[in-house]
Write an enzyme that holds these catalytic residues in place. Sequence first.
Site, short mmCIF file in Angstrom:
data_model
loop_
_atom_site.label_atom_id
_atom_site.label_comp_id
_atom_site.label_asym_id
_atom_site.label_seq_id
_atom_site.Cartn_x
_atom_site.Cartn_y
_atom_site.Cartn_z
N CYS A 114 0.81 -1.23 0.00
CA CYS A 114 0.00 0.00 0.00
C CYS A 114 0.84 1.27 0.00
O CYS A 114 0.32 2.36 -0.24
CB CYS A 114 -0.95 0.00 1.19
SG CYS A 114 -2.05 -1.42 1.20
N HIS A 245 -3.11 7.20 2.66
CA HIS A 245 -3.59 5.93 2.11
C HIS A 245 -4.95 5.63 2.75
O HIS A 245 -5.10 5.70 3.97
CB HIS A 245 -2.57 4.84 2.43
CG HIS A 245 -3.10 3.46 2.19
ND1 HIS A 245 -3.74 3.12 1.02
CD2 HIS A 245 -3.11 2.35 2.97
CE1 HIS A 245 -4.11 1.85 1.10
NE2 HIS A 245 -3.75 1.37 2.26
N ASN A 275 -10.25 0.01 0.50
CA ASN A 275 -8.79 0.13 0.43
C ASN A 275 -8.33 -0.40 -0.93
O ASN A 275 -8.44 -1.60 -1.19
CB ASN A 275 -8.19 -0.68 1.59
CG ASN A 275 -6.68 -0.67 1.62
OD1 ASN A 275 -6.03 -0.31 0.64
ND2 ASN A 275 -6.11 -1.07 2.74
O1 UT7 Z 1 -3.42 -1.03 3.82
C1 UT7 Z 1 -3.27 -1.65 5.09
C2 UT7 Z 1 -4.23 -2.76 5.13
N1 UT7 Z 1 -4.87 -3.07 6.35
C3 UT7 Z 1 -5.44 -2.24 7.21
O2 UT7 Z 1 -5.38 -1.04 7.16
C4 UT7 Z 1 -6.26 -2.87 8.30
C5 UT7 Z 1 -6.04 -2.25 9.62
N2 UT7 Z 1 -6.98 -2.76 10.59
C6 UT7 Z 1 -8.28 -2.42 10.61
O3 UT7 Z 1 -8.73 -1.62 9.81
C7 UT7 Z 1 -9.15 -2.98 11.70
O4 UT7 Z 1 -8.34 -3.68 12.62
C8 UT7 Z 1 -10.26 -3.94 11.17
C9 UT7 Z 1 -11.29 -3.13 10.42
C10 UT7 Z 1 -9.65 -4.99 10.27
C11 UT7 Z 1 -10.95 -4.62 12.33
O5 UT7 Z 1 -11.45 -3.65 13.24
P1 UT7 Z 1 -11.17 -3.82 14.81
O6 UT7 Z 1 -11.92 -2.76 15.49
O7 UT7 Z 1 -9.68 -3.85 14.99
O8 UT7 Z 1 -11.86 -5.20 15.10
P2 UT7 Z 1 -11.21 -6.50 15.73
O9 UT7 Z 1 -10.21 -7.11 14.84
O10 UT7 Z 1 -10.82 -6.15 17.10
O11 UT7 Z 1 -12.47 -7.47 15.73
C12 UT7 Z 1 -13.63 -7.19 16.46
C13 UT7 Z 1 -14.65 -8.28 16.21
C14 UT7 Z 1 -14.08 -9.69 16.17
O12 UT7 Z 1 -14.96 -10.53 16.87
P3 UT7 Z 1 -14.60 -11.05 18.34
O13 UT7 Z 1 -13.31 -11.82 18.16
O14 UT7 Z 1 -14.43 -9.82 19.18
O15 UT7 Z 1 -15.76 -11.90 18.68
C15 UT7 Z 1 -14.10 -10.07 14.71
O16 UT7 Z 1 -14.29 -11.43 14.50
O17 UT7 Z 1 -15.27 -8.09 14.94
C16 UT7 Z 1 -15.31 -9.32 14.23
N3 UT7 Z 1 -15.28 -9.05 12.81
C17 UT7 Z 1 -16.38 -8.80 12.07
N4 UT7 Z 1 -17.68 -8.74 12.42
C18 UT7 Z 1 -18.55 -8.45 11.45
C19 UT7 Z 1 -14.19 -8.97 11.99
N5 UT7 Z 1 -14.59 -8.68 10.74
C20 UT7 Z 1 -15.93 -8.58 10.77
C21 UT7 Z 1 -16.91 -8.28 9.81
N6 UT7 Z 1 -18.18 -8.23 10.18
N7 UT7 Z 1 -16.59 -8.04 8.52
#
Ligand code: UT7
Length: 323
Positions: A114, A245, A275
Amino acid sequence: MARYARITGWGKYLPQKVLTNQELERLVDTSDAWIISRTGIKERRIAANDETASTMAVHAAREALKAAGLEPHCLDLVITATCTPELIFPACASLVQNSLGARKAAAFDLNAACSGFIYALATACQFITAGSYKNILVVGSEVYSRILNWKNRNTCVLFGDGAGAVVVQASDSPGSLSFVLGNDGSRAGSIYTPGPCGLNQGPYYLTMNGREVFRFAVNVICLATKQAVKAAGLELSDIDLLIPHQANTRILKSAAKAIGLPLEKVFINVDRYGNTSAASIPIALCEAIEEGRLKERDRLVLVGFGGGLSWAAMVLQWGQGKR
Ligand code: UT7
């Protein structure tokens, strides 16, 4: 000899197909509300079956060349930033060069995930300020839809396809003022996509530790922006627009707060495209220009982060036209 490298043309291409959060609700266990609250994304574009990184790059490049008033045969170099090229070789840039008719241009791809577009733009600026080349095309083009596991809600809701391009030319007025590039290979496992030349059998899906990348992103946007602004001999208060980004609105809001930059100075369009990796900054730059967010002599920061884990920032003084 012209001392500066300046962006003189810009263009973007987004595939026609829109994939909404509501449609994703039918594919995986997710909800529009979750995606919007955690990422800010409402919809993203998906390449058609006959579209690739190079075909999308060519659309964006033609628009950029037209805006610059430059004929393809005048290009000295084509750099394509992509990690989703259609071929392992030759480079996506080689296909772009041919489609454009840029017959005098050298061509290569650059993969810094990215951060790739800023890495490529900094590289182009170095060729120009060294006096080696005068006219360079830099494109970011990605089809992440082809490396996503559409059964994995952790990743498939985040990304989209698209391309953005700029023409960089030698100029007597600035231009690029500074850049900062960095990488921490010890964290390569935080976000990666295996490929057919590695030790593992496919399928080759993007894998990511979201929380880890989130924390890294907020810190590094702040750090790289401050370093690049300082290297340009400027203060943060001199900056008129930050184009980061586009990964996640929450990342961008947290980073703006940490930098101490009002949100009005941060360009955000992740809601419409998700993204798009190396394509996100040039697409955002195009839209910022279309929306009249950049005026003559404005100071602009581009900042990227992603797989590597890599980061990159660049300060530019904006100016339309070559002189
Ligand atoms: O270019 C660089 C590329 N990557 C990035 O920029 C990604 C950077 N990270 C992020 O943007 C965030 O960490 C995410 C959007 C990926 C996730 O958000 P978060 O607030 O960090 O959520 P989390 O990983 O702490 O997950 C919270 C919960 C989890 O459930 P449990 O384990 O708490 O029961 C996930 O399983 O949300 C769940 N979850 C979803 N629920 C509904 C993860 N993806 C989804 C989804 N829909 N699509």
